[in-house]
Design an enzyme around this catalytic site. Structure first.
Site, short mmCIF file in Angstrom:
data_model
loop_
_atom_site.label_atom_id
_atom_site.label_comp_id
_atom_site.label_asym_id
_atom_site.label_seq_id
_atom_site.Cartn_x
_atom_site.Cartn_y
_atom_site.Cartn_z
N HIS A 21 0.83 -1.21 0.00
CA HIS A 21 0.00 0.00 0.00
C HIS A 21 0.86 1.25 0.00
CE1 HIS A 21 0.53 -1.27 4.21
NE2 HIS A 21 0.41 0.00 4.57
N LEU A 22 0.46 2.18 -0.84
CA LEU A 22 1.13 3.46 -0.99
C LEU A 22 0.39 4.50 -0.14
CD1 LEU A 22 3.03 5.52 -2.35
CD2 LEU A 22 1.47 5.54 -4.31
#
Length: 201
Positions: free
Chosen positions: A115-116
């Site tokens: 996840h960014l």
């Protein structure tokens, strides 16, 4: 251990504490990806959700629909996906022109799904509680999105931090990310951060 009060007053775990790595909570992002209340937008490649335990006033997560558990799994075949995630992050940030954002990944993520983070740099949140929370976003533990893309392009993989390197970063002094202020504890740091927040208003 990060905690958050539920509506009934009981403590619930805050999964964004980097040292935690086991248990069913680690798969919480997979549930959040399907939660309409969390969903911001999606396309054929990614899902954007609101962070359940935001560490700033604006905190989003961009997750691939492909089953990629962490940075360690990334290879050159994922470059186009990462570039797309970065473009979506930039677009989301651009919707808030008066804010500055940090776009990046935790070197050792606590949750099982790549996840960014798209997080505003005010860090004004009741969920920002611990030294580990702070240092996970303001030290080299937080790897900029474009650096991940560049490293993957050059080396074909992302080299993980060692346990000693991670611990050293998590134990770093509480330094303000905008000036030279050095806090002795989190309450003093958070009080100081409000002075920078006033500069934005």
């Amino acid at each position: 251990m990060g905690t958050k009060r539920s509506h009934d007053g009981s403590n619930v775990s805050d999964p964004e504490t980097p040292e935690k790595k086991s248990g069913h909570w680690a798969f919480g992002l997979l549930t959040s990806m399907k939660d309409p209340k969390s969903l911001v937008e999606e396309d054929t490649k990614i899902v954007v959700i609101k962070d359940k335990y935001p560490k700033a006033e604006l905190h989003y997560l961009i997750l691939p629909k492909d089953d990629i558990s962490s940075l360690k799994q990334l290879r050159k075949c994922h470059l186009e996906l990462l570039k797309h995630m970065d473009q979506v992050a930039e677009r989301i940030a651009s919707k808030h022109p008066k804010r500055k954002f940090r776009l990046g990944y935790h070197a050792v993520a606590s949750m099982s799904r790549l996840h960014l983070h798209v997080i505003s740099d005010d860090f004004n949140s009741s969920c920002l509680k611990t030294k580990k929370h702070w240092n996970s976003f303001t030290t080299e533990f937080f790897i900029q999105s474009k650096k991940v893309i560049a490293d993957l392009q050059e080396f074909g993989k992302i080299s993980p931090l060692s346990k000693d390197e991670s611990k050293k970063l998590m134990d770093s002094p509480l330094c303000c990310h905008k000036c030279s202020f050095l806090a002795t504890n989190m309450p003093k740091l958070k009080t100081h951060l409000l002075t920078h927040l006033k500069e934005v208003d």
